[in-house]
Structures are given as structure tokens and as C-alpha cells.
Scaffold this active site. Structure first.
Site, PDB file in Angstrom:
ATOM      1  N   GLU A 440       0.834  -1.212   0.000  1.00 41.15           N
ATOM      2  CA  GLU A 440       0.000   0.000   0.000  1.00 41.15           C
ATOM      3  C   GLU A 440       0.859   1.249   0.000  1.00 41.15           C
ATOM      4  OE1 GLU A 440      -0.676  -2.748   1.657  1.00 41.15           O
ATOM      5  OE2 GLU A 440      -2.582  -3.304   0.717  1.00 41.15           O
ATOM      6  N   HIS A 508     -11.628  -6.249   7.550  1.00 39.83           N
ATOM      7  CA  HIS A 508     -12.288  -5.801   6.317  1.00 39.83           C
ATOM      8  C   HIS A 508     -13.413  -4.813   6.570  1.00 39.83           C
ATOM      9  CE1 HIS A 508     -10.523  -9.778   5.549  1.00 39.83           C
ATOM     10  NE2 HIS A 508     -10.172  -9.210   4.415  1.00 39.83           N
TER      11      HIS A 508
END
Ligand SMILES: Cc1ncc(C[n+]2csc(CCOP(=O)(O)OP(=O)(O)O)c2C)c(N)n1
Ligand SMILES: [Mg+2]
Length: 704
Positions: A440, A508
Site C-alpha cells: 500500500e 475488512h
């Protein structure tokens, strides 16, 4: 003149003939100038507290100057760190500007907002120096983004002026232990980007030995078997060797369009920074370092064959004189205006109504013109889900904007793990819609570099929680405009799904959108339905500030969130709440997936509730909230994020001050407790506000 040192491993043959004779007189002048700056700062300005943070480049200076003089292509992009003033001088930073930074004066590269050695230089007349960061390792991935943008501008946008441009990143021996280094190395080698990793190995990261940064202490030795990387090593204090190595490294990247790692050993002749006494170095180590001083070696190399002793002395005296004059000039500059300290967090509009455009970064400075936008929806056809709405908006903007690129993990052939980019790579090609390595920091740092190079990067973070490894790049992107006093901005769009779906879990389902509201320089959009997603996403893609675009997982295919597509020109300005339902007895302020639940709760509550969907949290529509609460005199804030320091706390604080005399009941918040999102649907229901709990809270608050 000494002969070039012997060649090193894994170099293409053509590089053997590289011309590497620099303008030695210029090198000597710049080296003396850099030394004079360091000397006067260390011996005078730091003790006098006129310079508050000093980073000496003594020992690193010589090789950096040689490198800077090699970077002559107008589209070369360089990312530097705090010990990089010599390369800035070689790239053309005026002495007075170089002195004004540490003195925190106006007119310098940050106008006193950032540490004086944290440089930047827009690429108007030559190479760009991307805004430097204080975080070690943060310099790497934006350079990879610049390198990828070079390829894109040359190949996709058909601009031959980028054919020989390169990206260069400077870093120390300790920086090779950072995530940013490895992330950029992966990007540059897998994509074979024209990028030079220039490692200045002084054996220390402040006081820590390089042997703790990489086994054996030599990153180049360890990377010799790394595929797709050319390694060059040398002594950064030996004039002939350093000049040859640097010229060769630059030419391999320029000619062969491949990544190169150049490791030069250099001594750090002063403490890490002005405060550092170097007590951790033994006298023997200090003596060995002094013996390697490149200034003495350059003198021995140039005098008398290239310069006479008196010419050398004249160069030294003129550099010293110029630096003294530059420091006097910098000291005569005004101190920064405290009144202006809050300016340039976001893009600003000038007195004539046109944007006060940053000098570099994003589409604005190059005069990109977007198609016409409309704030009126023109609903077309049947209702589509939010996922399709997002995909269609990306598709329409990709079609009309050749500078837009979409990337992230699995966004290519798979079309994203949520399906938002399905079919887009097939339609627009692998250069414009592409998969990335699983980093990321690499995704966001690359986006920053691409944006500064004039592209519109649209990055997908697979789930909101997985933005955590990119936290540093996200922070530095958001603060860039302020740090550089509007010289640079990186208006990137970061899409990230999050929140609960059928179940929750700590990985998540996090929301925590407030993190970027609290962070500096980010716009934050949290659409609750398909029509708003289109309008807010298009505004993001046509804006001039970085945006976090939050895609709620429960709404992506939720029936309630479905709406007809509002058209290819539809935009929603940021900071405009939507009145979901008008009412007179109580105001609910909410956003994202909670909007649907609040609507159900309000309908069943028997109370005349007004619901405001904020749609964007940065900026947020204070006026709409205050106007509504003044009318209803009661306010309930509902959000999915945790309660403590959630965005509801900010709204409540503003209401407590500005609507104090209009309230008939305490401001109420209904949120997730301070826990991660739970997995089991039973636990999830106990944590996330449900329509039933919202309804009960409405009724309780209405009865106060
Ligand atoms: C992410 C991060 N962690 C820690 C620091 C504090 N810090 C500043 S410089 C430095 C050492 C870096 O050494 P190196 O990369 O070898 O560069 P050098 O200063 O030796 O030129 C450290 C630990 C920082 N600035 N950023
Ligand atoms: Mg070091």
C-alpha cells in the site's frame, strides 16, 4: 588526470564508454559553497539560534554535486532527503534560497513552514525535486511513481521529450531497511522503470551501524542477485572513481531505461544533526572519516593539473564570499507572516475567482480542461447498484481524460475484489488500468509521484484497514500543499471500501473515516447511494485536492442504495449535505450505511425526524446541520465508527458552541462502541447501530 577505476559487475557494454569528466571548477565552487553554508550554520547560526535544526552534508557533498550536474534532462525527477543540500545547489537552487530555508525566512521553499533542509523545487526550467519528507524511506515510492509517469507520458501520451528522462532517489544506508525502499525496489524492478537508487553509505543511521540495517552492512552486495537491477558501487570521496561511477549509473538508466542501484561510501564528517556530539564514534573512526574528506581529495586531484593553487584558493574565497552575501540576504528577508499560517491546506481561490494554482502537481498547472459538469442529475434508465455506478463513472472519466490512471491490487483482469474496475483494463489497456504489487505504501507513494508528474492517479486500497501501511504516504500527500506553501500539490483520488457487509471483522470492516478528517489536506467523501457516488466521485476526479473516497461494502450492492445513473456530467460539490427526510422534532446527522438504517428507524419512530446525509465529512456542511438543529432543537448523530473521537464528537462540539441556546435536549450520539468490528452477525448487531436501537434512541431523545 587519474584513470577511471575498473568496471563493475553487470553493466551493459555501452556504458563502458561513458563520458564522465565534469566541469571540475564548477564542482570545486559548489563544494566550497556547500562547506561554507555548513560551516557558518554550525559555528555561528546554530549557536546563535538563528538556525534551529541543522543537518550538515560534509562528506556527502562532493558526490552529490557530481550527481546533480548529471541531471540535465528537463523531465528528470529527484526525491531527496535532509542531507541533500549539495545536490540542490548543483541543480540550481540559489544560495540565498538555500540559506533562507534553515533560517525559516520568506521566499524559501516552504516559507518557514518546514525544516530548512526539507527541499523541493518545481521543474519549470529543469529537473523537478519532489517535495522532500522528514520520514526516512518516504522518498522512495514517489520516485518510482515519477519513473512510471515518465514511461506513461512518453508511451501513452506520445511525448518524445520524456524519452531520456529518469527518476533519481537519494537515501542513506539506514533508509534501505525501510518499507519504502523495498516497495520502490519491487516496483522499479518488476516494471523495469528508469530509476536510479542512489545510496549514500556513511555507515550510520544517526548512531546505529549499517550492519543492523542490512546483513553485513552492504546493501549492494546483498542485492547482487536481485533480478532486473544493475548494481554499481564505489568510493564517493575519490574524485575519479566517484565521477566515473555516477556518470555510468546515470547513463545506464538514461540509455537502457532500467533501474540501477548505485552505492557510494561517504564519511559523515559532522554529527547526524547540529545537536549530535557523535559520542558513539571512537576517536579512530572519527580520524578515519576525516582522512577520507572529499574536499582534501579533490584538492589533491585538481591541483595543480586542473587548477593552480591560487585558482583553487580564488574559487574557495569566491564561494565563501557568495555564501556570506547569501546568508546576509536571507537574514534580511522578512520572517514569515503568522497571519498566513493556515493558508494552503486546500486549494484556494484568488480574488478574481480563479484558482490560486499550485506550481506543480495534478492536472491544473498544465491547463487541463475537463468536460462540462452539471449539478443537476439527469437520471437514465433503471436503477443501478453503487458498484456499477462507481465503475461507470470511472469508465466515463477514463474515456474523457487521457491523464487518468486506475490501479491497485487485483484491479486489472480480475476487475477488483469488489468488481469496481471490471472490464476497464480490457477497454483502456494495461498502462491505464493495472495491478500493483502488494504494498500500500507503493500504491500511494507511486500515486503521489505520478500526480506531481502531471497525471491523475486513482488508487484503490482493497479494504480501508489496509491503508494502514500507506499511512505515511497518505499523511505526506495531504500536507504537501501546506508544507510547500502552494508550490506543490498531489491531487490523487484514493478509493477504499470498508464497513460491515453481511458480517464484520477487524480487518475488512473498519470504517475510521475520521482519521483523514483529522489528517491535514484531505477531502473525505462517504456516499450512501449510487447517485451520490457518481456525483461525488466525478467531483473528486475533477478536483484539485486529494480525496479519500469511501465505498461502503454494505451499500455497493445494497438494494436501498440503487439509483438511476445521473449522467456523465453529474457532479456533487463537496460540503453539501442532502436532506433525506424533512422533519420538525429531531435532527439526525449521519452518513454512509447508517443513512438507510436511520431512514427505517425514523419511519417507525412516530417522531417527525429530519435526516441529513452529510455525504462529505471534509468539508462538512455545518450550515445545514446548524439550520436544521435550530429548527428541531434536538440532535442525534449516528455513525458506524467508534464513539471516542469519532466524527460525531466534532459535530457535537460545534453544536455545543454554536447551537447552545437552541437545544432543548443534550446532543446524543449512537455509534459503535470502542471495539473493532466483530465477525459474528450476532455480535455485529450488538455493536453497529441497528434500526431498532436508532428508533429507541430517537424516541428517548424526543421525550426529553
Ligand atoms: C520513519 C522515520 N524513522 C525515524 C526517523 C529519525 N531519523 C532521522 S534520520 C535517521 C537515520 C537515517 O540514516 P541514513 O538513512 O543512513 O541517512 P544519514 O542520516 O546517515 O545520511 C533516523 C533514525 C525518521 N526521520 N523517519
Ligand atoms: Mg547513514
Amino acid at each position: 588526470m587519474a584513470a577511471p577505476a575498473t568496471s563493475i559487475s553487470r553493466l551493459p557494454n555501452h556504458a563502458q564508454q561513458v563520458q564522465h569528466q565534469p566541469d571540475w571548477k564548477r564542482v570545486a565552487y559548489l563544494l566550497h559553497a556547500s562547506r561554507a553554508l555548513d560551516d557558518i550554520e554550525e559555528s555561528k547560526l546554530l549557536p546563535e539560534r538563528k538556525v534551529l535544526y541543522q543537518f550538515s552534508a560534509r562528506g556527502h557533498d562532493f558526490a552529490q554535486i557530481l550527481l546533480g550536474l548529471q541531471l540535465t534532462d528537463p523531465h528528470d525527477g529527484v526525491t531527496v532527503y535532509y542531507r541533500s543540500r549539495p545536490i540542490m545547489l548543483a541543480l540550481g537552487t540559489a544560495l540565498e534560497d538555500a540559506a533562507a530555508g534553515p533560517l525559516a525566512r520568506t521566499g524559501s521553499f516552504s516559507g518557514g513552514r518546514d525544516i530548512g533542509v526539507v527541499f523541493n523545487m518545481p521543474g519549470k526550467d529543469g529537473p523537478t525535486v519532489l517535495p522532500a519528507c522528514g520520514g526516512v524511506g518516504a522518498q522512495y515510492t514517489p520516485a518510482a511513481g515519477w519513473a512510471q509517469a515518465i514511461q506513461y507520458r512518453r508511451e501513452e501520451l506520445g511525448d518524445p521529450s520524456y524519452s531520456r528522462s529518469i527518476a533519481v532517489v537519494l537515501g542513506g544506508d539506514a533508509s534501505v531497511a525501510t518499507n519504502g525502499f523495498w516497495s520502490a525496489l519491487t516496483v522499479a524492478t518488476t516494471l523495469q522503470l528508469p530509476m536510479l537508487f542512489y545510496v549514500e553509505d556513511n555507515g550510520f543511521g544517526i548512531s546505529v551501524s549499517s550492519k543492523l540495517q542490512t546483513p553485513g552492512g552492504n546493501i549492494a552486495a546483498n542485492l547482487r542477485s536481485f533480478s532486473g537491477l544493475t548494481i554499481i558501487e564505489g568510493d564517493g570521496t575519490d574524485p575519479a572513481e566517484a565521477a566515473e561511477r555516477i556518470a555510468r549509473a546515470v547513463s545506464v538508466v538514461r540509455d537502457s531505461r532500467v533501474p540501477v542501484l548505485l552505492r557510494l561510501t561517504v564519511p559523515r564528517l559532522s554529527g547526524h544533526s547540529g545537536q549530535d556530539t557523535q559520542a558513539y564514534k571512537s576517536p579512530e573512526v572519527v580520524a578515519l572519516e576525516r582522512a577520507r574528506d572529499p574536499l582534501g581529495k579533490l584538492h589533491g586531484y585538481l591541483v595543480p593539473n586542473v587548477l593552480s593553487e591560487s585558482e583553487w584558493n580564488r574559487v574557495a574565497a569566491s564561494a565563501r564570499g557568495d555564501v556570506e552575501a547569501a546568508i546576509a540576504g536571507a537574514l534580511a528577508r522578512p520572517l514569515p507572516d503568522p497571519q498566513g499560517v493556515t493558508r494552503y491546506v486546500f486549494s484556494e481561490v484568488g480574488a478574481d475567482g480563479s484558482p490560486e494554482m499550485q506550481e506543480q502537481g495534478g492536472l491544473g498547472p498544465e491547463g487541463h480542461v475537463f468536460p462540462r459538469s452539471s449539478t443537476t442529475p439527469h437520471p437514465e434508465g433503471t436503477r443501478i447498484n453503487m458498484l456499477t455506478a462507481i465503475r461507470r463513472t470511472l469508465d466515463a472519466e477514463l474515456a474523457s481524460n487521457p491523464r487518468m490512471v486506475v490501479f491497485g491490487e487485483d484491479v486489472g483482469p480480475k476487475g477488483g475484489v469488489h468488481g469496481a474496475t471490471l472490464g476497464l483494463q480490457e477497454k483502456y489497456g494495461i498502462e491505464r488500468v493495472f495491478d500493483t504489487s502488494l504494498s500500500e505504501e507503493g500504491i500511494i507513494g507511486r500515486a503521489v509521484g505520478m500526480s506531481i508528474a502531471g497525471l491523475l492517479p486513482v488508487a484503490e486500497i482493497q479494504f480501508r484497514k489496509y491503508a494502514d501501511p500507506a499511512a505515511e504516504q497518505l499523511n505526506d500527500c495531504g500536507t504537501m500543499r501546506w508544507r510547500t506553501r502552494n508550490r506543490f500539490a498531489a491531487p490523487i483520488v484514493v478509493r477504499m471500501p470498508g464497513g460491515f457487509f453481511k458480517c464484520g471483522d477487524p480487518w475488512h470492516s473498519q470504517t475510521n473515516e475520521v482519521a483523514w478528517v483529522h489528517g491535514i489536506g484531505w477531502h473525505v467523501a462517504v456516499p450512501s447511494n449510487a447517485e451520490d457516488a457518481v456525483g461525488l466521485l466525478r467531483s473528486s476526479l475533477r478536483g484539485n485536492d486529494p480525496v479519500i473516497f469511501f465505498e461502503h461494502r454494505a451499500m455497493l450492492d445494497g438494494a436501498w442504495a440503487r439509483r438511476p445513473y445521473p449522467g456523465d456530467d453529474y457532479v456533487i460539490p463537496f460540503g453539501k449535505a442532502r436532506t433525506v427526510r424533512a422533519g420538525s422534532e429531531l435532527t439526525i446527522v449521519t452518513w454512509g450505511a447508517m443513512v438507510e438504517r436511520c431512514e427505517q428507524a425514523a419511519a417507525a419512530s412516530g417522531v417527525d425526524v429530519e435526516i441529513l446525509d452529510l455525504r462529505t465529512l471534509s468539508p462538512w456542511d455545518k450550515t445545514a446541520v446548524l439550520t436544521s438543529v435550530e429548527k428541531t432543537r434536538r440532535c442525534l448523530i449516528v455513525h458506524e465508527d467508534n464513539v471516542t473521537a469519532g466524527f460525531g464528537a466534532e459535530i457535537a462540539a460545534v453544536l455545543a458552541k454554536e447551537a447552545f441556546f437552541n437545544l432543548d435536549a443534550p446532543i446524543e450520539r449512537l455509534t459503535m462502541p470502542d471495539i473493532p468490528s466483530p465477525h459474528s452477525p450476532v455480535l455485529l448487531d450488538a455493536a453497529v447501530p441497528t434500526p431498532e436501537r436508532i428508533m429507541r434512541t430517537i424516541q428517548q431523545l424526543a421525550s426529553v
